[in-house]
Scaffold this motif. Structure first.
Motif, mmCIF file in Angstrom:
data_model
loop_
_atom_site.group_PDB
_atom_site.id
_atom_site.type_symbol
_atom_site.label_atom_id
_atom_site.label_comp_id
_atom_site.label_asym_id
_atom_site.label_seq_id
_atom_site.Cartn_x
_atom_site.Cartn_y
_atom_site.Cartn_z
ATOM 1 N N VAL A 59 -66.207 -58.234 59.446
ATOM 2 C CA VAL A 59 -67.485 -58.530 60.107
ATOM 3 C C VAL A 59 -68.566 -57.559 59.639
ATOM 4 O O VAL A 59 -69.681 -57.966 59.286
ATOM 5 N N ASP A 60 -68.223 -56.272 59.618
ATOM 6 C CA ASP A 60 -69.198 -55.257 59.210
ATOM 7 C C ASP A 60 -69.605 -55.411 57.751
ATOM 8 O O ASP A 60 -70.777 -55.249 57.401
ATOM 9 N N ALA A 61 -68.648 -55.738 56.873
ATOM 10 C CA ALA A 61 -68.953 -55.900 55.447
ATOM 11 C C ALA A 61 -69.899 -57.070 55.225
ATOM 12 O O ALA A 61 -70.864 -56.956 54.451
ATOM 13 N N LEU A 62 -69.656 -58.194 55.891
ATOM 14 C CA LEU A 62 -70.536 -59.353 55.732
ATOM 15 C C LEU A 62 -71.915 -59.105 56.336
ATOM 16 O O LEU A 62 -72.924 -59.563 55.807
ATOM 17 N N ALA A 63 -71.962 -58.360 57.415
ATOM 18 C CA ALA A 63 -73.255 -58.020 58.020
ATOM 19 C C ALA A 63 -74.046 -57.104 57.088
ATOM 20 O O ALA A 63 -75.248 -57.314 56.877
ATOM 21 N N ALA A 64 -73.369 -56.106 56.500
ATOM 22 C CA ALA A 64 -74.055 -55.163 55.613
ATOM 23 C C ALA A 64 -74.478 -55.829 54.303
ATOM 24 O O ALA A 64 -75.589 -55.611 53.824
ATOM 25 N N ASP A 65 -73.603 -56.643 53.718
ATOM 26 C CA ASP A 65 -73.886 -57.262 52.415
ATOM 27 C C ASP A 65 -74.868 -58.429 52.503
ATOM 28 O O ASP A 65 -75.715 -58.599 51.630
ATOM 29 N N LEU A 66 -74.726 -59.245 53.536
ATOM 30 C CA LEU A 66 -75.488 -60.493 53.594
ATOM 31 C C LEU A 66 -76.367 -60.640 54.832
ATOM 32 O O LEU A 66 -77.075 -61.640 54.972
ATOM 33 N N GLY A 67 -76.243 -59.677 55.757
ATOM 34 C CA GLY A 67 -76.977 -59.818 57.009
ATOM 35 C C GLY A 67 -76.442 -60.975 57.846
ATOM 36 O O GLY A 67 -77.155 -61.561 58.651
ATOM 37 N N PHE A 68 -75.170 -61.296 57.654
ATOM 38 C CA PHE A 68 -74.553 -62.460 58.278
ATOM 39 C C PHE A 68 -73.724 -62.028 59.472
ATOM 40 O O PHE A 68 -72.854 -61.159 59.364
ATOM 41 N N ALA A 69 -73.975 -62.636 60.640
ATOM 42 C CA ALA A 69 -73.213 -62.336 61.854
ATOM 43 C C ALA A 69 -72.041 -63.318 61.956
ATOM 44 O O ALA A 69 -72.241 -64.515 62.130
ATOM 45 N N VAL A 70 -70.840 -62.805 61.841
ATOM 46 C CA VAL A 70 -69.631 -63.624 61.813
ATOM 47 C C VAL A 70 -69.087 -63.842 63.215
ATOM 48 O O VAL A 70 -69.001 -62.906 64.010
#
Length: 159
Positions: free
Chosen positions: A132-143
């Motif tokens: 979750v944190d990696a996708l938020a940091a890389d893409l600004g995406f909330a999983v």
């Protein structure tokens, strides 16, 4: 959707049962929300009370119909929606997109699915947090981790 917790169990009720459960008070909460406490809803709650982990609606409908032939899929799905609002079940999706329910979820989690043997595992909370944190940091995406199923091959099938 707001997550609601089951109301506290009264001292009188707790004294008459061996152990309070999160399912106590469901009938009263449904009635308080303007819903009827039907035999079919009672059957579904009893089936869920005995189940731990993940289950599909199809499995629930089948089990309910073993106990009450008048149970309809629409009643099961509508009641599952209400029980999710109460925090007693959480829906997610399996590897083929099939909807499934986690009974009494403690933490939001995703799943791993082996395409070789068909086994599945829950993703540990700390591993899920990394994803979750990696996708938020890389893409600004909330999983929404409860809807994540990662397909691949387990160690046994990979070797």
């Amino acid at each position: 959707m707001k997550d609601r917790q089951a109301p506290p169990v009264s001292a009188d009720h707790a004294a008459t049962t061996a152990e309070a459960t999160p399912w106590d008070g469901v009938a009263d909460r449904m009635r308080a929300g303007g819903l009827r406490w039907t035999p079919q809803r009672r059957t579904l709650v009893e089936v869920l009370r005995e189940h731990h982990g993940h289950v599909t609606a199809t499995e629930l409908i089948s089990r309910c119909r073993e106990l009450d032939r008048t149970t309809t899929p629409s009643t099961v799905y509508r009641t599952l929606d209400v029980l999710e609002e109460f925090g007693l079940v959480k829906h997610g999706h399996g590897p083929e997109g099939r909807e499934e329910y986690h009974v009494l979820p403690h933490q939001e989690h995703g799943h791993l699915y082996c395409v070789g043997c068909g086994a599945s595992w829950e993703i540990k909370p700390e591993t899920g947090a990394v994803i979750v944190d990696a996708l938020a940091a890389d893409l600004g995406f909330a999983v929404d981790l409860s809807h994540v199923t990662i397909s691949g091959r387990c160690q046994s099938c990979h070797d």
